[in-house]
Design an enzyme around this catalytic site. Structure first.
Site, PDB file in Angstrom:
ATOM      1  N   THR B  23       0.844  -1.194   0.000  1.00  0.00           N
ATOM      2  CA  THR B  23       0.000   0.000   0.000  1.00  0.00           C
ATOM      3  C   THR B  23       0.883   1.249   0.000  1.00  0.00           C
ATOM      4  O   THR B  23       2.067   1.189   0.297  1.00  0.00           O
ATOM      5  CB  THR B  23      -0.915   0.031   1.239  1.00  0.00           C
ATOM      6  OG1 THR B  23      -0.104   0.068   2.425  1.00  0.00           O
ATOM      7  CG2 THR B  23      -1.812  -1.196   1.277  1.00  0.00           C
ATOM      8  N   ASP B  24       0.258   2.392  -0.346  1.00  0.00           N
ATOM      9  CA  ASP B  24       1.017   3.640  -0.332  1.00  0.00           C
ATOM     10  C   ASP B  24       0.278   4.651   0.547  1.00  0.00           C
ATOM     11  O   ASP B  24      -0.662   4.306   1.260  1.00  0.00           O
ATOM     12  CB  ASP B  24       1.232   4.155  -1.754  1.00  0.00           C
ATOM     13  CG  ASP B  24      -0.076   4.481  -2.469  1.00  0.00           C
ATOM     14  OD1 ASP B  24      -1.113   4.686  -1.797  1.00  0.00           O
ATOM     15  OD2 ASP B  24      -0.073   4.542  -3.701  1.00  0.00           O
ATOM     16  N   GLY B  25       0.722   5.886   0.514  1.00  0.00           N
ATOM     17  CA  GLY B  25       0.184   6.925   1.393  1.00  0.00           C
ATOM     18  C   GLY B  25      -1.300   7.199   1.174  1.00  0.00           C
ATOM     19  O   GLY B  25      -1.931   7.870   1.989  1.00  0.00           O
ATOM     20  N   GLN B  26      -1.867   6.702   0.086  1.00  0.00           N
ATOM     21  CA  GLN B  26      -3.310   6.833  -0.126  1.00  0.00           C
ATOM     22  C   GLN B  26      -4.063   5.672   0.526  1.00  0.00           C
ATOM     23  O   GLN B  26      -5.267   5.544   0.353  1.00  0.00           O
ATOM     24  CB  GLN B  26      -3.629   6.885  -1.630  1.00  0.00           C
ATOM     25  CG  GLN B  26      -3.019   8.100  -2.343  1.00  0.00           C
ATOM     26  CD  GLN B  26      -3.371   8.168  -3.828  1.00  0.00           C
ATOM     27  OE1 GLN B  26      -3.861   7.207  -4.397  1.00  0.00           O
ATOM     28  NE2 GLN B  26      -3.110   9.309  -4.445  1.00  0.00           N
ATOM     29  N   ARG B  27      -3.340   4.806   1.233  1.00  0.00           N
ATOM     30  CA  ARG B  27      -3.889   3.606   1.873  1.00  0.00           C
ATOM     31  C   ARG B  27      -4.473   2.620   0.858  1.00  0.00           C
ATOM     32  O   ARG B  27      -5.336   1.822   1.179  1.00  0.00           O
ATOM     33  CB  ARG B  27      -4.931   3.962   2.951  1.00  0.00           C
ATOM     34  CG  ARG B  27      -4.403   4.964   3.990  1.00  0.00           C
ATOM     35  CD  ARG B  27      -5.192   4.921   5.263  1.00  0.00           C
ATOM     36  NE  ARG B  27      -4.951   3.680   5.968  1.00  0.00           N
ATOM     37  CZ  ARG B  27      -5.704   3.233   6.972  1.00  0.00           C
ATOM     38  NH1 ARG B  27      -6.733   3.909   7.388  1.00  0.00           N
ATOM     39  NH2 ARG B  27      -5.430   2.093   7.549  1.00  0.00           N
TER      40      ARG B  27
END
Lengths: 135, 135, 135, 135
Positions: B23-27
């Site tokens: 996952t990334d910072g956008q969840r």
């Protein structure tokens, strides 16, 4: 006898911009990605000393990580401009110990140290190449 | 003449659990990571047909991606249990076309198609191995 | 009326050094990692135009990839110094189309194009912020 | 008083198939990727005990890695089927210590231990949730 040039070569600093894919759902740099930063530090420290890690590998010498110890002190976020300092703290026949510090401004984000060994493609320990030994 | 076994082998489904580092910072699952899921689909579809991709590589044949087209329709999140369907849609002398669908329950998350080519270690196109050709 | 400054802002070039962990067992850049390079291209093109993607996200606007099409023409290896050119080719109310070219010297390694959409944290389409619209 | 059920829950084993993108130019699993394996171990050990890490995060509790120590003893390659054993060795008010072993058959590939802390979204230490405390 102090050799200031040698001292310089034992310590290397570089800037790292945090990219989006390196963050995780906590909106922080995922903790595994710091190991990739340290790797870039080792490669760039060698390059600054005139040594190409790629040429070492092309000549059949692999530097492999045998130990890695990391203390995570604070979080880094997307787009942060970090400073990585890589330091060569000990060099032996087939092993090198590095120390790493990653800062955001004055704040230390991560501290780490690692042991790297030199092997050939068959996995056998190899004496470090002379240019690393003098380094 | 229909060969149901052959049909079965041209389509393969597997479950994928979304891990945290994907996952990334956008969840959400970072969009680049779906390409790794597709790769797992190709490898497991081969394995289900009795073919080890590792053995192909050990024999000097590399399957390389030459084209990849992805449509992202919805987001997947950490811990989602996704279903990946991998389909072999066309096979030629040196190229294979696959189609991929990733679902979360009934919802299609991502659709994609790719072209894979077979080369040797020198980068020259190689005829696909016979077991893939019959496949 | 031509606006040379606007033209300049629609095209952005940057160098990318291939790091070790981006390569795979074929000793090439793993094909999924190019999508991370394109992402860096979009972020740095915005920065060159005075726009911080981080501030957009902090303001609640997410740019998400809805389509990605990649043609892999040649391989890049560890330590290669690549040039990524990112081009904004179309901008609409909620969508932006980019084109990407990655070169190693004169050789084109990868070509791609993508569609990015603007959404809020709830996943609803949002009009692109004005500074992007003028861009 | 021994509680065999509790003992069971303090140790968890799972199989991990090495995927292609996890390898690097040395045709081995890149050393940073083991940290992702350990993360999967922690998540699946919690799941086996009836605890969803996702629900913890949705409730505002983050488990963050504050220390990670890894010894790399041998290499794993693409398609290897590894066994990861995750063990909870100590639990305190806001910190948990885990130990990890990754084996390929009888051979130990990697050993590690980590310290995880519990924080809220603001970065403040939080008491571990009771279901973890009893665990």
């Amino acid at each position: 006898m102090d050799d200031p040039e040698s001292d310089q070569r034992r310590k290397h600093s570089q800037d790292l911009r945090v990219t989006y894919h390196e963050t995780d759902g906590q909106r922080r740099v995922h903790h595994a990605n710091y190991l990739n930063y340290f790797e870039r530090g080792r490669v760039e420290m060698l390059r600054a000393a005139g040594i190409s890690y790629k040429q070492l590998e092309d000549a059949g010498l692999l530097l492999v990580v045998v130990e890695m110890n990391v203390r995570y002190l604070a979080a880094a976020e997307f787009d942060d401009l970090l400073t990585l300092t890589t330091e060569l703290v000990e060099i032996r026949k087939v092993r090198i110990r590095h120390r790493y510090t990653i800062c955001l401004g004055d704040q230390v984000i991560v501290e780490a140290d690692s042991v790297i060994a030199c092997i050939d493609r068959g996995g056998n320990p190899k004496r470090l190449p002379p240019q690393l030994g003098q380094f």
